[in-house]
Write a protein that holds these residues in place. Sequence first.
Motif: not given
Length: 300
Positions: A20-27, A74-81
């Motif tokens: 499963p995809l991990p939960t991040v703080d911000i996407v 220090g936040l867990r982050a994901r980016y889509v671009g």
Amino acid sequence: MSHFTCFSPVFSYSVEVTNPLPTVDIVGVGLNATDTVVRLPHFPAFNSKVEFRVSEVLPGGQVASAVVACSRWGLRARYVGKIGDDSYGALQQNEMTRAGIEAHWSVVADCQSQSSFILVDEQTGERTVLWKRDPRLELLPGELRKDWVVQSRLLHVDGHDCAAAATAARWAREAGIPVTADLDNLYPGVEALLENVDFAITSREFPGRISGDPDLFLSLPLLASKFGCRLAAATLGADGVLAWDGANFHYCPAFEVRPVDTTGAGDIFHAAFAYGLLRGDDLPDILTFSCAAAALACTG
């Protein structure tokens, strides 16, 4: 992806297990750009020559910069671009990896990634931006995956690719995930995006353009009321920020610094707002923290 094969005397079968995809703080779903920053002793007059101090090629873009800042804090982050298959696109990929960000890219063949030339006046720190974006770089709703969005605690978008941003915002709203938006222009489809934005933080001019009234004390409440935003705010550059929370106005002045380069200050403001929101801070503290972060970004 793992494959396990199970055997029995009578039959055999295969079971596919997907992590499963991990939960991040911000996407972040939105713009990236590669900036060539040129620092000048003064802005050139028409039909003149000026020797520049230094030039640097740096990764940037509204949402991309905000996500990187949150990761560095220090936040867990994901980016889509979306990028082209050129050296600028490779720079974006490498810098996201170096920042420890889970990045998901759509890559366009034989296409130049978005790029900018930014002229910085050393006397004031103000910048002039020359930019180019190939229409093929528009991020489309079909290039998004729902789990990229809903496996997060906050979604941050901008208005450059409104259809994709609106899709992501709708998914977030349905999952109870707050949505922050960095909006500076009346992009096609921006109203559909705003319908699922909780915290609309815009340029000074945007509320007046969408409401028809340039007075922020009228246009910010109109913006919030029309689209159901929990907060409508306008960043004011050297004058700070003005926000409407549905009941009261909140104003925070900008911090006084000696600006070296104002490039990216707005992006960092939005990053700090998201950071404070996720930390559970009160709105006045979030605005103060955001103004401080933006001011510090101008000093280097």
